[in-house]
Motif scaffolding. Structure first.
Motif: not given
Length: 260
Positions: A212-224
């Motif tokens: 992605s162009g905006n880097g890691p979104h906070a939802s990625l960590k939340q998902d994990l």
């Protein structure tokens, strides 16, 4: 072809069976891998020997036209394929499983998305005896957000977290068509699994791969954090700030076979 080590700085964290990996381009890293990445893209759409034969028979310009006909021409199509290509290269470089079939070679239409699991990694345990799989979902977005992450997780969790039978059978059958006995053996194992469904969850890992162009979104960590620990869970982000411009440039390079 080790792309990531030359291209990006990686930050990796692990908690039990949960892996969170983020990648950011190094200064000058893009220049080091640009030609190799273009070559990798070509090979996801066709075999090197076929491209070489086209060049020998028809010359570079016509061979490039043939290759271009296999590649998507829309921004959406290229972005989607690009995510699958980068995910495949990362699995083989960083996880150590094979993604044994380059499925983009089998698309019904170059601008159409393929159905089924985005990528399947396959191999055996440390003793070389028991089958091991990785089910992957790849997302490529100029701006990554929570809705995309949620959608990808739903796909990974469907079919009780197993690789979809049609996707697994597709890979198995391509391997059984090979002249390589190791491919045949792996294909037989995969085809058996379609029928027997004998693999436990702890040998079917998951990867949610994003670029992605905006880097890691906070939802990625939340998902994990919300995933179970009964299998290896990989959540990955590749940050490419000029996401769309880079994809356009690398596909232009991939389509250009040169003249020598």
């Amino acid at each position: 072809m080790a792309l990531y080590k030359r291209w990006c700085d990686a930050t990796k964290t692990r908690e039990k069976r949960k892996y969170y990996w983020t990648y950011v381009e190094k200064d000058g890293g893009r220049d080091k891998i640009f030609d190799d990445l273009a070559q990798a893209i070509r090979l996801h759409y066709d075999r090197m020997e076929r491209i070489a034969e086209d060049v020998e028979r028809l010359g570079y310009k016509v061979a490039a036209e043939i290759l271009s006909e296999a590649m998507p021409q829309t921004k959406k199509g290229r972005s989607g394929d690009f995510g699958e290509i980068l995910a495949t290269e990362l699995v083989e470089e960083e996880v150590g499983l094979r993604v044994p079939v380059r499925r983009l070679r089998y698309k019904d239409g170059r601008n159409m998305a393929m159905r089924g699991d985005d990528f399947i990694g396959a191999g055996y345990d440390d003793k070389g005896e028991k089958l091991w799989l990785l089910k992957g979902e790849a997302k490529s977005n100029k701006v990554l957000g929570k809705a995309t992450v949620t959608s990808a997780r739903k796909v990974l969790d469907r079919d009780s977290g197993r690789c979809t039978p049609d996707s697994l059978l597709f890979v198995a059958n391509r391997l059984l068509e090979s002249n390589n006995p190791d491919d045949n053996a792996l294909g037989r194992s995969l085809r058996d699994e379609v029928g027997l469904k004998s693999l436990h969850a702890d040998r079917i890992d998951h990867m949610l791969f994003t670029v992605s162009g905006n880097g890691p979104h906070a939802s990625l960590k939340q998902d994990l954090e919300a995933t179970s620990t009964n299998r290896d869970q990989y959540v990955v982000n590749i940050h490419i700030e000029d996401h769309q411009d880079f994809i356009a440039a690398i596909y232009q390079e991939a389509e250009d076979l040169g003249d020598d």
